[in-house]
Design a protein around this motif. Structure first.
Motif, PDB file in Angstrom:
ATOM      1  N   THR A   2       0.834  -1.201   0.000  1.00 25.06           N
ATOM      2  CA  THR A   2       0.000   0.000   0.000  1.00 25.06           C
ATOM      3  C   THR A   2       0.866   1.247   0.000  1.00 25.06           C
ATOM      4  OG1 THR A   2      -0.121   0.054   2.402  1.00 25.06           O
ATOM      5  CG2 THR A   2      -1.869  -1.151   1.249  1.00 25.06           C
ATOM      6  N   THR A   3       0.343   2.243  -0.636  1.00 30.16           N
ATOM      7  CA  THR A   3       1.039   3.528  -0.675  1.00 30.16           C
ATOM      8  C   THR A   3       0.585   4.342   0.521  1.00 30.16           C
ATOM      9  OG1 THR A   3       0.963   3.434  -3.077  1.00 30.16           O
ATOM     10  CG2 THR A   3       1.443   5.578  -2.088  1.00 30.16           C
ATOM     11  N   PRO A   4       1.514   4.898   1.283  1.00 28.98           N
ATOM     12  CA  PRO A   4       1.098   5.689   2.433  1.00 28.98           C
ATOM     13  C   PRO A   4       0.333   6.931   1.976  1.00 28.98           C
ATOM     14  CG  PRO A   4       3.480   5.822   2.114  1.00 28.98           C
ATOM     15  CD  PRO A   4       2.949   4.836   1.122  1.00 28.98           C
ATOM     16  N   CYS A   5      -0.672   7.265   2.738  1.00 34.13           N
ATOM     17  CA  CYS A   5      -1.499   8.433   2.434  1.00 34.13           C
ATOM     18  C   CYS A   5      -0.694   9.704   2.690  1.00 34.13           C
ATOM     19  CB  CYS A   5      -2.739   8.412   3.321  1.00 34.13           C
ATOM     20  SG  CYS A   5      -3.872   9.755   2.966  1.00 34.13           S
ATOM     21  N   PRO A   6      -0.669  10.618   1.735  1.00 34.76           N
ATOM     22  CA  PRO A   6       0.055  11.860   1.969  1.00 34.76           C
ATOM     23  C   PRO A   6      -0.619  12.648   3.090  1.00 34.76           C
ATOM     24  CG  PRO A   6      -1.241  12.022  -0.038  1.00 34.76           C
ATOM     25  CD  PRO A   6      -1.345  10.603   0.449  1.00 34.76           C
ATOM     26  N   THR A   7       0.141  13.436   3.757  1.00 36.44           N
ATOM     27  CA  THR A   7      -0.403  14.251   4.838  1.00 36.44           C
ATOM     28  C   THR A   7      -1.297  15.334   4.248  1.00 36.44           C
ATOM     29  OG1 THR A   7       1.618  13.894   6.095  1.00 36.44           O
ATOM     30  CG2 THR A   7       0.202  15.698   6.798  1.00 36.44           C
ATOM     31  N   LEU A   8      -2.506  15.383   4.739  1.00 40.05           N
ATOM     32  CA  LEU A   8      -3.452  16.382   4.266  1.00 40.05           C
ATOM     33  C   LEU A   8      -3.223  17.699   5.004  1.00 40.05           C
ATOM     34  CD1 LEU A   8      -6.688  14.209   4.131  1.00 40.05           C
ATOM     35  CD2 LEU A   8      -5.231  14.903   2.231  1.00 40.05           C
ATOM     36  N   PRO A   9      -3.467  18.810   4.329  1.00 41.00           N
ATOM     37  CA  PRO A   9      -3.299  20.095   5.015  1.00 41.00           C
ATOM     38  C   PRO A   9      -4.357  20.264   6.100  1.00 41.00           C
ATOM     39  CG  PRO A   9      -4.123  20.418   2.772  1.00 41.00           C
ATOM     40  CD  PRO A   9      -3.844  18.958   2.943  1.00 41.00           C
ATOM     41  N   THR A  10      -4.021  21.008   7.098  1.00 41.77           N
ATOM     42  CA  THR A  10      -4.973  21.283   8.183  1.00 41.77           C
ATOM     43  C   THR A  10      -5.996  22.301   7.702  1.00 41.77           C
ATOM     44  OG1 THR A  10      -3.691  23.139   9.037  1.00 41.77           O
ATOM     45  CG2 THR A  10      -3.151  20.930   9.900  1.00 41.77           C
ATOM     46  N   ILE A  11      -7.107  22.397   8.407  1.00 40.87           N
ATOM     47  CA  ILE A  11      -8.115  23.392   8.054  1.00 40.87           C
ATOM     48  C   ILE A  11      -7.519  24.799   8.139  1.00 40.87           C
ATOM     49  CG2 ILE A  11      -9.085  23.531  10.383  1.00 40.87           C
ATOM     50  CD1 ILE A  11     -11.076  23.932   7.118  1.00 40.87           C
ATOM     51  N   GLU A  12      -6.649  25.015   9.103  1.00 41.51           N
ATOM     52  CA  GLU A  12      -6.024  26.338   9.243  1.00 41.51           C
ATOM     53  C   GLU A  12      -5.162  26.663   8.022  1.00 41.51           C
ATOM     54  OE1 GLU A  12      -5.444  29.994  10.426  1.00 41.51           O
ATOM     55  OE2 GLU A  12      -6.797  28.621  11.456  1.00 41.51           O
ATOM     56  N   ALA A  13      -4.473  25.674   7.492  1.00 40.71           N
ATOM     57  CA  ALA A  13      -3.668  25.899   6.288  1.00 40.71           C
ATOM     58  C   ALA A  13      -4.565  26.276   5.110  1.00 40.71           C
ATOM     59  CB  ALA A  13      -2.844  24.659   5.959  1.00 40.71           C
ATOM     60  N   TRP A  14      -5.731  25.608   4.989  1.00 40.65           N
ATOM     61  CA  TRP A  14      -6.667  25.947   3.917  1.00 40.65           C
ATOM     62  C   TRP A  14      -7.213  27.357   4.088  1.00 40.65           C
ATOM     63  CZ3 TRP A  14      -7.024  23.916  -0.580  1.00 40.65           C
ATOM     64  CH2 TRP A  14      -6.781  22.561  -0.781  1.00 40.65           C
ATOM     65  N   LEU A  15      -7.584  27.699   5.309  1.00 46.32           N
ATOM     66  CA  LEU A  15      -8.136  29.037   5.563  1.00 46.32           C
ATOM     67  C   LEU A  15      -7.109  30.116   5.248  1.00 46.32           C
ATOM     68  CD1 LEU A  15     -10.031  28.339   8.914  1.00 46.32           C
ATOM     69  CD2 LEU A  15     -10.977  28.370   6.588  1.00 46.32           C
ATOM     70  N   THR A  16      -5.876  29.886   5.631  1.00 53.86           N
ATOM     71  CA  THR A  16      -4.805  30.848   5.349  1.00 53.86           C
ATOM     72  C   THR A  16      -4.568  30.962   3.845  1.00 53.86           C
ATOM     73  OG1 THR A  16      -3.795  30.356   7.483  1.00 53.86           O
ATOM     74  CG2 THR A  16      -2.392  31.405   5.836  1.00 53.86           C
ATOM     75  N   PHE A  17      -4.603  29.842   3.157  1.00 52.59           N
ATOM     76  CA  PHE A  17      -4.444  29.838   1.695  1.00 52.59           C
ATOM     77  C   PHE A  17      -5.529  30.691   1.037  1.00 52.59           C
ATOM     78  CE2 PHE A  17      -5.664  27.967  -2.397  1.00 52.59           C
ATOM     79  CZ  PHE A  17      -4.460  28.058  -3.093  1.00 52.59           C
ATOM     80  N   ILE A  18      -6.775  30.497   1.455  1.00 54.71           N
ATOM     81  CA  ILE A  18      -7.894  31.255   0.890  1.00 54.71           C
ATOM     82  C   ILE A  18      -7.733  32.745   1.185  1.00 54.71           C
ATOM     83  CG2 ILE A  18     -10.386  31.670   1.070  1.00 54.71           C
ATOM     84  CD1 ILE A  18     -10.633  28.589   1.602  1.00 54.71           C
ATOM     85  N   GLU A  19      -7.364  33.072   2.416  1.00 58.32           N
ATOM     86  CA  GLU A  19      -7.167  34.489   2.766  1.00 58.32           C
ATOM     87  C   GLU A  19      -6.088  35.126   1.906  1.00 58.32           C
ATOM     88  OE1 GLU A  19      -8.369  34.650   7.468  1.00 58.32           O
ATOM     89  OE2 GLU A  19      -6.449  33.754   6.921  1.00 58.32           O
ATOM     90  N   ASP A  20      -5.025  34.384   1.647  1.00 56.60           N
ATOM     91  CA  ASP A  20      -3.950  34.897   0.800  1.00 56.60           C
ATOM     92  C   ASP A  20      -4.455  35.153  -0.626  1.00 56.60           C
ATOM     93  OD1 ASP A  20      -1.184  35.560   0.133  1.00 56.60           O
ATOM     94  OD2 ASP A  20      -1.203  33.662  -0.983  1.00 56.60           O
TER      95      ASP A  20
END
Length: 123
Positions: A2-20
């Motif tokens: 099995t391929t290890p699941c990549p680490t998903l971004p946190t909700i805070e990372a998504w919110l910061t991305f959107i704000e940017d």
């Protein structure tokens, strides 16, 4: 194996991305667009900008504890983004989008300028 699941971004990372992205949208003074892409840009840019604004509204609602209410604007952001993606990747997408704009404008104009059959009184 099995391929290890990549680490998903946190909700805070998504919110910061959107704000940017929203900050970039508001800070942009102008754009240089190649001549061959100007029609597509004019047709699709406003949809992209609206998707970013809806996503920004999601962030604001989420940060003030209104996550449930934020779902409605998240859906709007997704709809706008999918429309822009379709128009960009479909060869005739921008033309169909522009045709839809004209059709909607014409129907709205007729709705407010032409007397409706339903409002006429029969004598």
């Amino acid at each position: 194996m099995t391929t290890p699941c990549p680490t998903l971004p946190t909700i805070e990372a998504w919110l910061t991305f959107i704000e940017d992205r929203e900050r970039r949208l508001h800070d942009a003074d102008s754009f240089e667009v190649a001549v061959e892409h100007q029609m597509e840009f004019q047709a699709v840019y406003s949809i992209c900008a609206q998707a970013i604004r809806y996503a920004g509204a999601y962030v604001v609602l989420h940060r003030v504890g209104r996550s449930r209410e934020a779902v409605a604007v998240a859906r709007q952001a997704l709809e706008q983004a999918l429309t822009a993606q379709w128009a960009h990747f479909d060869e005739i997408g921008p033309d169909q989008l522009i045709e839809g704009y004209y059709d909607s404008r014409e129907r709205a104009f007729r709705a407010v300028t032409e007397p409706s059959r339903h409002w006429r009184r029969r004598w």
